[in-house]
Design an enzyme around this catalytic site. Structure first.
Site, PDB file in Angstrom:
ATOM      1  N   HIS A   1      -0.255 -11.219  11.095  1.00 45.99           N
ATOM      2  CA  HIS A   1       0.187  -9.649   9.829  1.00 45.99           C
ATOM      3  C   HIS A   1      -1.708  -8.891  10.040  1.00 45.99           C
ATOM      4  O   HIS A   1      -1.408  -8.765   8.403  1.00 45.99           O
ATOM      5  CB  HIS A   1       0.945 -10.409   8.876  1.00 45.99           C
ATOM      6  CG  HIS A   1       2.266  -8.833   8.065  1.00 45.99           C
ATOM      7  ND1 HIS A   1       3.154  -8.723   8.228  1.00 45.99           N
ATOM      8  CD2 HIS A   1       1.175  -7.914   7.867  1.00 45.99           C
ATOM      9  CE1 HIS A   1       3.664  -7.676   8.054  1.00 45.99           C
ATOM     10  NE2 HIS A   1       2.024  -7.148   7.775  1.00 45.99           N
TER      11      HIS A   1
ATOM     12  N   GLU B   1       2.128   5.919   1.874  1.00 48.98           N
ATOM     13  CA  GLU B   1       2.228   4.791   0.416  1.00 48.98           C
ATOM     14  C   GLU B   1       0.700   4.976  -0.666  1.00 48.98           C
ATOM     15  O   GLU B   1      -0.294   4.472  -0.074  1.00 48.98           O
ATOM     16  CB  GLU B   1       2.467   3.893   0.874  1.00 48.98           C
ATOM     17  CG  GLU B   1       3.216   2.750   2.218  1.00 48.98           C
ATOM     18  CD  GLU B   1       3.982   2.076   2.613  1.00 48.98           C
ATOM     19  OE1 GLU B   1       4.536   1.267   3.548  1.00 48.98           O
ATOM     20  OE2 GLU B   1       2.688   0.508   2.062  1.00 48.98           O
TER      21      GLU B   1
ATOM     22  N   ARG C   1      -0.459   3.012  -4.360  1.00 53.68           N
ATOM     23  CA  ARG C   1      -0.353   1.807  -5.431  1.00 53.68           C
ATOM     24  C   ARG C   1      -1.350   2.110  -6.324  1.00 53.68           C
ATOM     25  O   ARG C   1      -2.965   2.614  -5.444  1.00 53.68           O
ATOM     26  CB  ARG C   1      -0.340   0.921  -4.489  1.00 53.68           C
ATOM     27  CG  ARG C   1       0.602   0.668  -3.426  1.00 53.68           C
ATOM     28  CD  ARG C   1       0.884  -0.405  -2.931  1.00 53.68           C
ATOM     29  NE  ARG C   1       1.913  -1.345  -1.887  1.00 53.68           N
ATOM     30  CZ  ARG C   1       1.575  -0.934  -0.109  1.00 53.68           C
ATOM     31  NH1 ARG C   1       0.953  -0.094  -0.057  1.00 53.68           N
ATOM     32  NH2 ARG C   1       2.996  -0.646   0.492  1.00 53.68           N
TER      33      ARG C   1
ATOM     34  N   GLU D   1       5.149   2.702  -7.310  1.00 51.67           N
ATOM     35  CA  GLU D   1       4.708   2.721  -5.512  1.00 51.67           C
ATOM     36  C   GLU D   1       5.003   3.707  -5.611  1.00 51.67           C
ATOM     37  O   GLU D   1       6.508   3.977  -5.461  1.00 51.67           O
ATOM     38  CB  GLU D   1       4.738   1.489  -4.843  1.00 51.67           C
ATOM     39  CG  GLU D   1       4.211   1.885  -3.695  1.00 51.67           C
ATOM     40  CD  GLU D   1       5.375   0.696  -2.752  1.00 51.67           C
ATOM     41  OE1 GLU D   1       4.505  -0.076  -1.467  1.00 51.67           O
ATOM     42  OE2 GLU D   1       6.585  -0.202  -2.597  1.00 51.67           O
TER      43      GLU D   1
END
Length: 584
Positions: A107, A445, A447, A300
């Site tokens: 991953h 995204e 964060r 987030e």
């Protein structure tokens, strides 16, 4: 240089990629069947590794990373049953001129295991850690610590900790990553200390690597002239090189500091316009990204392309279930994002099959599905043990490629940073669409984390991981947070590499006055005009200088590379990309 080119169909067909993002296409994401060495030899394989250690099953199996941009058929692979077998294989590799690579759940995006150019004929053997190196045990209770082997997944670890009343402050969203892989690239979640929050002992707001109390790695013993297992305590000088090692060693197990578990509430907001959430400081906006961050510490933003209202998640520590929140008792609660609804899948197929103009509709449909899905599943406001609100990306989630950078700064500048990014990103997208190009079709995204503070691990003499993107800047002790930016798109999207290159150049130029940009090791970076991980200036100058600036000689990029070469002089723990990024 390495090259993963937009529009290159030699790695994966467009139709197969779409199928790979759905439950029906999961077979495409699973390594192909094994072929034992003896069978491979009988079928005419001419590259069977010679004299491979007896008693360790050797076979051929395909390797495929998360974005499916690195797919190599028939790589020689084995699954050591214990750490001693890893040592045996290491000594065999050194004697026979082979390289060995730890293989976890695959991953990842960057070529830190194998490269796109790797072939079955190369002198490489993968060691699958996920079959046997999967143990976890509680070894201390006050303060708490857990011993965990490298092939254990985050899912397994967090479930184990939860059963003992323990947990972590933040974790990556996918649970199907191994501890070994997560620590190699300083995996992180999203969390800083909220206003008035009392930190939990044994937790950190930095990377998971900052929780390491000790680790065991396979290293060269110069006096005995062989590889062996060695345990490194966090207080030892050389340990800080192994805490984030980019695959430049083989860690078999670690001991992690952990603390009491916390119940978290996760609230989703989908009605705040970009003009407010990412407003410039002083613009008078009330519902800003920074205001949620200050109040809760854990946020987030997921911003779908060509939409005006992001999906904002806000976690807060809540010992007791708040009124209105829905109690959850398992992870992965956003089922609408785990598998593609028909309308999203059809639009994705259009884009990937050469209709990029469908991108704005695709982005808005993703947003609408999220809004409707949150309502239909009653997951706008959920509460439960930390694991059950932190993990939300499953293997069935649509596959994408991503760039990744973090900017270390003072928390007072977070709103400025997200505002400047939003403005530039919007203008850059507009400049591409004006030419009929749609380089980005998946979300942005954002964060925020803290730094890797060595005191968090509660080990006297501990140092921060040298190659962590969250390593504190000694000349800027006030830079206390890091803002992470990831821009996602389908791997084969035309003009995406050009877009990523321009965005990367902006990152490195824009934040010089009030922050420090670091690349996210597991994602895409060092974009040339043709490919990721191939710009010579970023690879050989920009990145090394990041890890030299405000560092002494024993805490720098050069020291880390020299340490790896000392403990692995035969460079058996490398691939072709390490030869470029981290040469002898």
């Amino acid at each position: 240089m390495l090259a993963v080119r937009a529009g290159d169909r030699s790695q994966l067909s467009r139709r197969a990629f779409v199928a790979g993002g759905t439950a029906a296409g999961l077979a495409l994401l699973t390594p192909l069947g094994r072929v034992d060495a003896a069978t491979a030899a009988s079928l005419g394989a001419a590259n069977v590794p010679p004299d491979f250690p007896a008693g360790i099953r050797l076979y051929q199996q395909s390797y495929q990373n998360w974005a499916q941009q690195i797919t190599v058929d028939g790589l020689w692979t084995c699954a050591p049953v214990n750490a001693d077998q890893v040592v045996t294989i290491a000594n065999w590799a050194a004697a026979h001129g082979y390289r060995i690579r730890a293989r976890g759940m695959m991953h990842g995006w960057s070529p830190l295991t194998v490269t796109p150019a790797t072939t079955a004929a190369d002198r490489i053997v993968l060691l699958d850690t996920t079959q046997h190196l999967t143990g976890a045990e509680l070894i201390e209770t006050s303060p708490a610590a857990v011993r965990v082997q490298a092939g254990t997944t985050m899912d397994t670890l967090l479930e184990f900790l939860e059963r003992h009343g323990l947990g972590v402050t933040a974790a990556p969203a996918p649970g199907d990553i191994t501890i070994g892989g997560a620590l190699a690239i300083d995996a992180h979640g999203t969390a800083i200390r909220a206003t008035g929050e009392d930190p939990i002992a044994g937790h950190t707001y930095g990377s998971l690597s900052n929780l390491v109390v000790s680790l065991t790695a396979v290293v060269w013993n110069a006096s005995k002239r062989h590889y062996e297992l060695r345990r490194f305590d966090r207080s030892e000088t050389d340990t800080k090189a192994f805490l984030v090692h980019l695959g430049r060693t083989f860690v078999t197990e670690v001991e992690l500091r952990v603390g009491a578990n916390a119940n978290l509430r996760c609230q989703s907001y989908t009605d705040i316009p970009v003009s407010q959430l990412f407003a410039a400081p002083g613009a008078g906006a009330s519902s800003t990204f920074a205001s949620f961050l200050e109040e809760a510490g854990r946020v987030e933003a997921i911003w779908y392309p060509f939409t005006t209202k992001p999906w904002l998640k806000v976690w807060s520590v809540s010992p007791n279930k708040p009124a209105g929140a829905v109690k959850v008792s398992s992870a992965y609660n956003y089922v609408f994002s785990d598998e593609l609804p028909v309308e999203v899948s059809e639009l994705a197929t259009k884009i990937i099959n050469g209709e990029p103009a469908a991108t704005p509709t695709f982005g808005n449909t993703q947003y609408e599905v999220s809004v409707a899905g949150l309502l239909a599943t009653n997951t706008n406001d959920i509460w439960g043990p930390s694991k059950d609100t932190l993990l939300y990306i499953k293997p069935t989630t649509i596959r994408e490629t991503a760039n990744g950078y973090t900017v270390q700064m003072n928390r007072a500048n977070v709103q400025r940073a997200v505002s400047e990014f939003s403005a530039f990103f919007t203008s850059l997208i507009a400049s591409f669409t004006a030419k009929g190009d749609y380089p980005v079709n998946m979300p942005v995204e954002i964060r925020v984390t803290g730094r890797d503070e060595p005191a968090d691990v509660e080990v006297k003499g501990a140092s921060a991981p040298v190659l962590s993107a969250l390593h504190p800047r000694s000349d800027h002790p006030d830079w206390d947070v890091s803002v992470w930016f990831d821009v996602l798109t389908f791997p084969l999207t035309p003009t995406s590499v050009t877009f990523y290159r321009r965005l990367e150049q902006w990152f490195f130029s824009n934040f010089r006055s009030y922050g420090s940009v670091r690349n996210e090791w597991s994602k895409g970076w060092a974009y040339s005009s043709q490919a990721a991980w191939s710009d010579p200036t970023v690879l050989h100058t920009t990145i090394p200088e990041i890890y030299r600036t405000a560092r002494n000689a024993g805490n720098s990029w050069d020291w880390a590379l020299a340490t790896y070469n000392r403990y692995d002089p035969h460079r058996i723990f490398t691939d072709a990309f390490h030869d470029v990024l981290m040469p002898r």
